[in-house]
Design a protein around this motif. Structure first.
Motif, PDB file in Angstrom:
ATOM      1  N   TYR A  10      45.506  41.360  28.705  1.00 17.47           N
ATOM      2  CA  TYR A  10      44.834  41.331  30.150  1.00 17.47           C
ATOM      3  C   TYR A  10      45.930  42.370  31.217  1.00 17.47           C
ATOM      4  CZ  TYR A  10      45.644  36.818  28.800  1.00 17.47           C
ATOM      5  OH  TYR A  10      44.490  35.396  27.484  1.00 17.47           O
ATOM      6  N   TYR A  12      44.499  43.397  35.258  1.00 16.41           N
ATOM      7  CA  TYR A  12      44.742  42.823  37.213  1.00 16.41           C
ATOM      8  C   TYR A  12      43.670  43.091  37.772  1.00 16.41           C
ATOM      9  CZ  TYR A  12      48.966  39.538  36.908  1.00 16.41           C
ATOM     10  OH  TYR A  12      49.773  38.625  36.487  1.00 16.41           O
ATOM     11  N   ASP A  13      42.973  42.025  38.486  1.00 18.63           N
ATOM     12  CA  ASP A  13      42.130  43.100  39.282  1.00 18.63           C
ATOM     13  C   ASP A  13      42.243  43.416  40.857  1.00 18.63           C
ATOM     14  OD1 ASP A  13      39.813  42.736  37.891  1.00 18.63           O
ATOM     15  OD2 ASP A  13      38.751  40.994  38.359  1.00 18.63           O
ATOM     16  N   VAL A  38      38.278  46.953  39.387  1.00  9.44           N
ATOM     17  CA  VAL A  38      38.171  45.680  37.832  1.00  9.44           C
ATOM     18  C   VAL A  38      37.687  46.323  37.266  1.00  9.44           C
ATOM     19  CG1 VAL A  38      36.448  43.943  36.827  1.00  9.44           C
ATOM     20  CG2 VAL A  38      36.670  44.562  39.821  1.00  9.44           C
ATOM     21  N   GLY A  39      38.914  45.817  35.971  1.00 11.59           N
ATOM     22  CA  GLY A  39      38.982  46.861  34.408  1.00 11.59           C
ATOM     23  C   GLY A  39      39.032  48.120  34.896  1.00 11.59           C
ATOM     24  N   GLN A  66      47.815  47.399  37.531  1.00  5.81           N
ATOM     25  CA  GLN A  66      47.001  46.444  36.553  1.00  5.81           C
ATOM     26  C   GLN A  66      47.291  45.960  35.498  1.00  5.81           C
ATOM     27  OE1 GLN A  66      43.646  49.311  35.752  1.00  5.81           O
ATOM     28  NE2 GLN A  66      42.383  47.717  36.415  1.00  5.81           N
ATOM     29  N   ALA A  98      42.713  38.624  40.862  1.00  2.00           N
ATOM     30  CA  ALA A  98      42.285  37.438  39.228  1.00  2.00           C
ATOM     31  C   ALA A  98      42.535  38.706  38.014  1.00  2.00           C
ATOM     32  CB  ALA A  98      40.456  38.029  39.095  1.00  2.00           C
ATOM     33  N   LYS A  99      43.055  37.661  37.525  1.00  2.00           N
ATOM     34  CA  LYS A  99      44.021  37.616  35.829  1.00  2.00           C
ATOM     35  C   LYS A  99      41.954  38.118  35.289  1.00  2.00           C
ATOM     36  CE  LYS A  99      47.698  37.689  33.261  1.00  2.00           C
ATOM     37  NZ  LYS A  99      49.278  36.708  32.815  1.00  2.00           N
ATOM     38  N   ARG A 100      42.368  39.154  33.842  1.00  2.00           N
ATOM     39  CA  ARG A 100      40.832  39.422  33.754  1.00  2.00           C
ATOM     40  C   ARG A 100      41.210  39.720  31.531  1.00  2.00           C
ATOM     41  NH1 ARG A 100      36.242  40.481  34.875  1.00  2.00           N
ATOM     42  NH2 ARG A 100      36.669  40.506  36.288  1.00  2.00           N
ATOM     43  N   SER A 101      40.793  38.879  30.882  1.00  2.00           N
ATOM     44  CA  SER A 101      41.003  39.127  29.784  1.00  2.00           C
ATOM     45  C   SER A 101      40.486  40.630  29.286  1.00  2.00           C
ATOM     46  CB  SER A 101      40.729  38.183  28.885  1.00  2.00           C
ATOM     47  OG  SER A 101      40.717  38.175  27.415  1.00  2.00           O
ATOM     48  N   PHE A 102      41.179  41.301  28.133  1.00  2.00           N
ATOM     49  CA  PHE A 102      40.041  42.093  27.598  1.00  2.00           C
ATOM     50  C   PHE A 102      40.371  42.380  25.888  1.00  2.00           C
ATOM     51  CE2 PHE A 102      40.590  43.789  31.916  1.00  2.00           C
ATOM     52  CZ  PHE A 102      39.268  44.578  32.229  1.00  2.00           C
TER      53      PHE A 102
END
Length: 118
Positions: A10, A12-13, A38-39, A66, A98-102
């Motif tokens: 994960y 963060y944005d 973002v990423g 991040q 926001a928290k984004r999955s990779f």
């Protein structure tokens, strides 16, 4: 569990926003100007101008902001970065939005070691 399922991580944005510090602005900053991370991408609103020198000061901190950090880590609590001009009162606030999955497998061709658990 297949490698496709255990290679998740994960990030963060972030939003980086120009705020006013204790002194007047000396540089050409404008309060409220912002961009997002973002990423791996910096996303600027249309017609946004952001100082190259301020960006150079902020960039090394972005990958650390991040990532998950301990609540006691200064990277968790210290969100405001000073303008690199010592006479300028601008600050740049880095906020996790926001928290984004990779997936490792979608970001690199380097394989994970077989014993990876995280």
């Amino acid at each position: 569990m297949s490698e496709k399922h255990n290679d998740q991580f994960y990030l963060y944005d972030l939003q980086v926003e120009t705020i006013r510090g204790e002194k007047d602005f000396v540089c050409a900053h404008e309060e409220g100007v912002n961009f997002q991370v973002v990423g791996e991408n910096l996303v600027f609103p249309q017609e946004t101008r952001f100082s190259l020198y301020a960006l150079a000061a902020i960039l090394p901190l972005i990958p650390a902001r991040q990532r998950e950090t301990a609540g006691t880590d200064w990277m968790t609590t210290d969100t405001d970065i000073a303008c690199p001009d010592p006479n300028c009162g601008a600050r740049f606030r880095i906020t996790r939005i926001a928290k984004r999955s990779f997936r490792h497998s979608e970001c690199t061709v380097v394989p994970l070691p077989r014993n990876t658990k995280d």
